[in-house]
Structure formats: structure tokens, C-alpha cells
Design an enzyme around this catalytic site. Structure first.
Site, PDB file in Angstrom:
ATOM      1  CG  LEU A  66       4.480   7.169  -2.042  1.00 53.19           C
ATOM      2  CD1 LEU A  66       3.311   7.085  -3.032  1.00 53.19           C
ATOM      3  CD2 LEU A  66       5.438   8.260  -2.480  1.00 53.19           C
ATOM      4  CE  LYS A 105      -1.306  -1.413  -1.768  1.00 50.49           C
ATOM      5  NZ  LYS A 105      -0.736  -1.412  -3.130  1.00 50.49           N
ATOM      6  CB  VAL A 146      -1.716   2.564   2.118  1.00 49.00           C
ATOM      7  CG1 VAL A 146      -2.338   3.343   0.956  1.00 49.00           C
ATOM      8  CG2 VAL A 146      -2.758   1.688   2.795  1.00 49.00           C
ATOM      9  CG  ASP A 192      -2.390  -4.849  -3.601  1.00 52.09           C
ATOM     10  OD1 ASP A 192      -1.798  -5.177  -2.569  1.00 52.09           O
ATOM     11  OD2 ASP A 192      -2.126  -3.821  -4.252  1.00 52.09           O
ATOM     12  CB  THR A 223       5.728 -12.328   6.054  1.00 49.48           C
ATOM     13  OG1 THR A 223       4.645 -12.064   6.964  1.00 49.48           O
ATOM     14  CG2 THR A 223       6.952 -12.753   6.852  1.00 49.48           C
ATOM     15  CB  SER A 224       2.258 -10.800   2.282  1.00 49.82           C
ATOM     16  OG  SER A 224       2.660 -11.965   1.576  1.00 49.82           O
ATOM     17  CE  LYS A 265      -1.488  -5.080   0.341  1.00 44.90           C
ATOM     18  NZ  LYS A 265      -0.094  -4.781  -0.033  1.00 44.90           N
ATOM     19  CD  GLU A 286       2.045  -9.983  -5.982  1.00 39.95           C
ATOM     20  OE1 GLU A 286       2.529 -11.027  -5.513  1.00 39.95           O
ATOM     21  OE2 GLU A 286       2.367  -8.853  -5.586  1.00 39.95           O
ATOM     22  N   GLY A 337       8.012  -1.641  -4.624  1.00 41.50           N
ATOM     23  CA  GLY A 337       9.455  -1.845  -4.783  1.00 41.50           C
ATOM     24  C   GLY A 337      10.089  -2.075  -3.424  1.00 41.50           C
TER      25      GLY A 337
END
Lengths: 368, 368
Positions: free
Chosen positions: A153, A227, A149, A223, A95-96, A119, A212, A349
Site C-alpha cells: 500500500l 510500524k 508499513v 509489530d 528477511t526480518s 522493519k 505468526e 501477504g
């Protein structure tokens, strides 16, 4: 190493769904004993914590009579359930949710490891960050959050390796938002030219689902600031919160107070063209200097400075040449000298974010 | 997790020295009980395996009367010594010795984990590769070799994460040799122009210490071929050996048979200018197409094809724009789509290679 490990998963949106499908294909998966979505919870019955929930068929598992169904559980209830399982357990938070993130210390002190792309736990008040890692030590639990973040990657793992092996990270710089990457790569491309107005590019990104639901949640820079907060803290800076350093918002002042309702969003999109002249002036200012404008974040470790906002770049630089909605992150360190260590690729994604979560889960399984 | 772990280190050249200085600064280092160089071995005395060798002062530790000195030990003797230590043990091989690499299975079957930048074990016959990983499973030991490709860059860890989480890697492409990167970035720069002849650039690189003592060891492409062998195997291809696919050598046929003695090297450098015309023609051929030539390696996973050699690239491509002696590695995968996941930066040098070794060591310590 061969004792069963138990897994609870919260959140079955884009990332959660992709994660569950990756989980289903792991050769030695942990036992999935809890799936929670906003108002529903599916659990393996206590006290046996068996049968496990089939990750491949989680959507239809709700029909399985041998599993327990419940409404929404509180974080404390979920922590109690997981910590009573007959083995080590892991919570995957897809979730966020800031409330759930605020409860990570409860889980960790009970010995429940955390894997998450959320985050909020790592980019809110510094006190929460410190509490999370102190609780992990206390509970001998692990915390992995690579996907907070740059999605899948290798950004945080690389930074942590640099720090842990004694390199001195002097500067971190990059494009950290897939949405803002797309907006500027389209609005002010490094090769060729574009006549599209800023508001048209924003509308296009919204239509493509790249923003969003409320594009202001991308344009306010928060956002990216979150990060940068995470990166700066791993690099050793005590950043109090993501609003303790300058963030350049791309929301015109006049539109900042429009409500966040769908009506407010519609008004924002309708009125955004009034401000196209400002963005065109910024773009043309860069072009006169032979450059392009990009929305970047940077951490200057020596100066203890974090910055998020617009900056001009040479057209042949890696940041200017970014494609689509790619992220790019450059680490300048003592060992790497003048040429930074660079990581680049899709930074948003469901599939690639879930990949970071699944890779973290594998590392936790290897260590438990 | 808190039981002492024992460490043996073989090789104290550029990488080995940098590794020992990084080791000395780790907060919870393993107990260093063996340092071996070509003809000398320093050991903690048996049966107590105490005192440990001070990593920070290893150069003067040879004078310490409480430590044991010996001549060169065989791999079997070292494995016997490490496996008798009163806890789990790790061998760090900082050599490029094929004989030692051929003995990894002996160490692993005895439960000794391996951390190494030595490519030989992973890029020689496929049977050795298989034996290494089967022996690791048998001995419940770990094998980490990040620095065998791209030095400290997160190349193998990224590829392993992609594979382990179920992504489909379709193609890997890049510049894998710092030496060849420097040679082509200097000989045929993407921006500006260079009038330097090929042989002059090779001589310059040799003077700067960027090449092996015998530059033919870089120009024959074998180092790149070994790295591609490792990547292809992790991606799932059964590559028999690094000479089972085409390697384009940059050594003129007429000079290939010169001896590898210092006299042979001198003859090679003296006669190389005779062949400058060939390289100029290749460079100008690319320029006519608006491109630059680079020495690259690639793995096409679907076609099961590995290639190492010269290729032309657009001047605005990331490969063409590489600086200094940087490496660049692009992973094309199903999840990442048309824009690859890219890792870029210094791919050679004692400090960054040792960083990959130390980061691997930390991961092994976390898992043992």
C-alpha cells in the site's frame, strides 16, 4: 542510465520468492549476482560478475556450473562482493533479520542502495535510523522501504510526499496489522454479530496461517509498534525505540512468561480460553456504547504521542467497517482538513509485500 | 545530481499560486527562470539565465529591473527559451489549456521534462498521448501528471506501480469529481435524510464555489470522463478519446443548448428546478432498494469497458459513505483479490492539487 546495475537478494521465503518472480518479469531488470538464504549463497563468479543468476530459474540455478556456490556469508562479505561489481549495486533484503539490518550503514557507505520490507533497521534504536540515512548521504546511495508499513500500500511514499511538499501532518491513525484486523473484524464485526469466543478466533486465525507461528508475536503489539515508530519518525518525531511509548499487549500477564518453544505455544493456545471473559467484557463494553473495539495505532504529531492498543469506534466508521485482514491508514493534515487522506487494502501477504519491494526497486533503478 | 536545473511555470491561478508557495519552501529548489500568465511573461535574462525569479516574491518580481518582461509567448518560444538554458529544464503547466498541452511533444523532444495537473494532454486524442510518451523517450525527458486524477491523492502512482510490478488490474471504480461527490452526498446522504431539491443543492454548490463558473461543465460528466480516459490508458486500454465511451450527462436535454454566456448560465440555473422531479425519482428509486445513488466512473479492463454515470450503492458501502467533496478510488487487482486497494480524500482544491505537482517535481529533480 544504461550502465548495468547489479543486484543482490537476501532471503527467499514468502516475500523473497514472490519478489524474484516479479523481478523475472521486469522489462529491464538489473543483473542478479547474489542470492543468499540461511546457509547457502549463490554468486556470479568474480572478477567478471558474469553470468548473472536467472531470476526466473533461481531454484535450479544452484545446479549451474558457471555460478559460484558458498555457505552463509557475513554482511561485510556481501557488502564487499557487491561494492566490487563493475557498476552501481543494490541490496534487496527480504528477511526480518535485525543483524543484517544493523549492517545497512556498511552497505550504504560503500554506495550500495538498499530496498527492503525488513522493519528492523527503521524501527530499532534511533541511532541506527540516523546512521542509515547519514550513511546513505555519505555513500550517495538510496534507501527505500515502502513495504515496512502496509506492505504494497502507498503509505510511506504518501507520507513522505506530504512532508516533502510542506504539508503539516497532524495525526496518523489506523489498523496496521492484518492479523489483528482479521481477529477483531471476526470477533466484533460492525454489522451482524458473532458469538465466537476470542480464543476460538485466535485459533482459527492460526489455522488459516494468518498469525505468526507463535501468535503472541502478533498479540504483543510489537509489530504494530514498529510500524508506528517508522511513521512517527518520517513525520518528524524522534522516537527512541518502539518500546518508548505505551503498547497495549493482548497477551494475558499470566501467559506472557510461557516459553516460545512449540511446547510453550501449545500451552498458550490451551490456556487462552481461561481469559475469554476479559475480551468478552471489552467487546460488550463497546457494544453498550453502540461501538466496536479495534486494535489501532496512532501518532499525534503535535503532542508527540504514539499509542498502540484497543480503542472503540462508531460502527459506521471506516475503521469499524474494515473487511478481512485489510489495513487502513488515515493521514490528517493541514491541507486535507477534517477529512483525512485514507489508504486501505491488504497490508500483508507475499505478493503484495513483494510488490512494494519491486516498485521501490524500479524507483531506485530510475534514480541510479 | 548537483548541476542546476531550470524551471518554467505557466499559469498562476489557484493551483499555480499554491504551487509557487510550495516551491518557495523546497530545500533545494530548481532555478525559476520563467513565469507566464495569460498576457504577461517574466523571464531571467539570456544568455546567463540569471538572476532567477524569487518564487516567494513572484508577485512583486515584475518590478525587478534585472528580470525580462514580455507579452504572451507561444509554446514554441517558451520551449526554445527553456531548452537553451545551461542545464536540464522542466516545464510546470498549471493551466488547463489544450493548446499548450498539444505542444508537450515539442518540449519533450527538446529534453524539457513536463510536470502538470492539466488533463488535456493525456485525455484528448490517443495520438497525442502516444506522441507525448514517444517524444519523452526520444528527448530523454520525464512526464509526471499525478494531479490529473484525484489531485494530490496517490492515484496514478499507485496504478503505475501495480502495472509496472506485474499485477493484473481488473477493475477501477470510484467517485472522481469533488463537485459531483458533494452534490450527491448532500442530495442523497447515506445516513439521515435530506429534503433538499436537486436544483437547490446545485445552487448551494455554485454559491460555495464548488462548481465551475458554469455548473454544466461539472454536470456534463466530461471532467470525469477525461480522468477515466487517463486511468484506462495507464491500465493498458487504447481509449481513442473521452467521448468514445458512454457518458451520462446530468444536464437536462432541454437546457443543453443554452449558451455558455453568463446570461446562459443564469437561464440554466433559473430553469433547472423544472427538472427536479427527474432527480427526485432517481433518488427515490434507489431508496426503495435500500440504496443511494452516486455519480461514478469505472474501467473494466478485461471487458475493455469504460463507463461514467449514475449507479446505486448499498448504504454501508465506502462510496455511499463518502463525506464532503471527497474522492474515492478502488483498484481491484489479481494480487489484492476481493478487497480492493482504496485511496480516499479531497480530490480538488488549490493546495492539494499543487501538492501533487510539487511531489512530482521533486521526483523529476531526483531523476534528472
Amino acid at each position: 542510465m544504461s550502465a548495468p546495475i547489479y543486484l543482490g537478494v537476501i532471503g527467499v521465503g514468502g516475500v523473497g520468492t514472490a519478489f524474484l518472480s516479479q523481478l523475472a518479469r521486469l522489462p529491464n531488470p538489473p543483473k542478479l549476482i547474489l542470492i543468499a538464504r540461511s546457509s547457502q549463497t549463490l554468486l556470479s563468479p568474480t572478477p567478471s560478475y558474469s553470468p548473472a543468476i536467472p531470476a526466473a530459474d533461481w531454484k535450479t540455478a544452484i545446479e549451474t556450473p558457471s555460478l559460484t556456490k558458498s555457505g552463509a556469508l557475513t554482511p561485510d562479505e556481501i557488502a564487499a562482493y557487491l561494492s566490487s561489481a563493475p557498476g552501481r549495486s543494490i541490496l534487496v533484503d527480504n528477511t526480518s533479520d535485525p543483524v543484517l539490518a544493523g549492517s545497512y550503514p556498511v552497505f550504504l557507505r560503500k554506495g550500495i542502495s538498499i530496498v527492503t520490507p525488513n522493519k528492523k533497521g527503521f524501527s530499532s534504536d534511533l541511532s541506527l535510523w540516523k546512521d542509515i540515512f547519514a550513511s546513505a548521504t555519505e555513500g550517495k546511495a538510496l534507501v527505500y522501504h515502502e513495504s515496512t508499513v502496509g506492505a504494497g500500500l502507498p503509505v510511506l511514499s504518501t507520507l513522505k510526499d506530504l512532508v516533502a511538499t510542506g504539508d503539516e501532518v497532524t495525526r496518523i491513525e489506523g489498523v496496521f496489522s492484518g492479523t489483528l484486523s482479521f481477529l477483531f473484524n471476526t470477533f466484533a464485526p460492525a454489522s451482524g454479530s458473532s458469538s465466537a469466543k476470542w480464543s476460538e478466533v485466535v485459533a482459527q486465525a492460526k489455522d488459516l496461517g494468518y498469525t505468526e507461528p507463535d501468535p503472541r508475536d502478533d498479540l504483543n503489539g510489537m509489530d504494530v509498534a514498529r510500524k508506528l515508530t517508522i511513521l512517527a519518525r518520517i513525520a518528524g518525531l524522534d522516537v527512541q525505540s518502539p518500546d518508548s511509548f505505551p503498547i497495549e499487549s493482548l497477551i494475558p500477564d499470566e501467559l506472557a512468561s510461557l516459553p516460545s518453544s512449540s511446547d510453550g505455544i501449545a500451552q498458550f493456545m490451551t490456556r487462552l480460553p481461561e481469559f475469554d471473559g476479559q475480551m468478552t467484557a471489552i467487546k460488550e463494553g463497546a457494544e453498550k456504547a453502540g461501538k466496536v473495539v479495534r486494535y489501532v495505532g496512532s501518532v499525534d504529531v503535535g503532542k508527540k504521542e504514539v499509542r498502540v492498543g484497543l480503542q472503540q469506534f462508531n460502527k459506521d466508521s471506516a475503521i469499524a467497517g474494515l473487511k478481512g485482514s485489510d489495513n487502513i491508514i488515515s493521514f490528517y493534515t493541514r491541507r486535507y482538513g477534517s477529512n483525512p487522506l485514507i489508504v486501505q487494502g491488504a497490508g500483508a501477504g507475499g505478493d503484495v509485500t513483494a510488490m512494494g519491494v519491486t516498485a521501490d526497486l524500479i524507483k531506485v533503478l530510475e534514480r541510479l
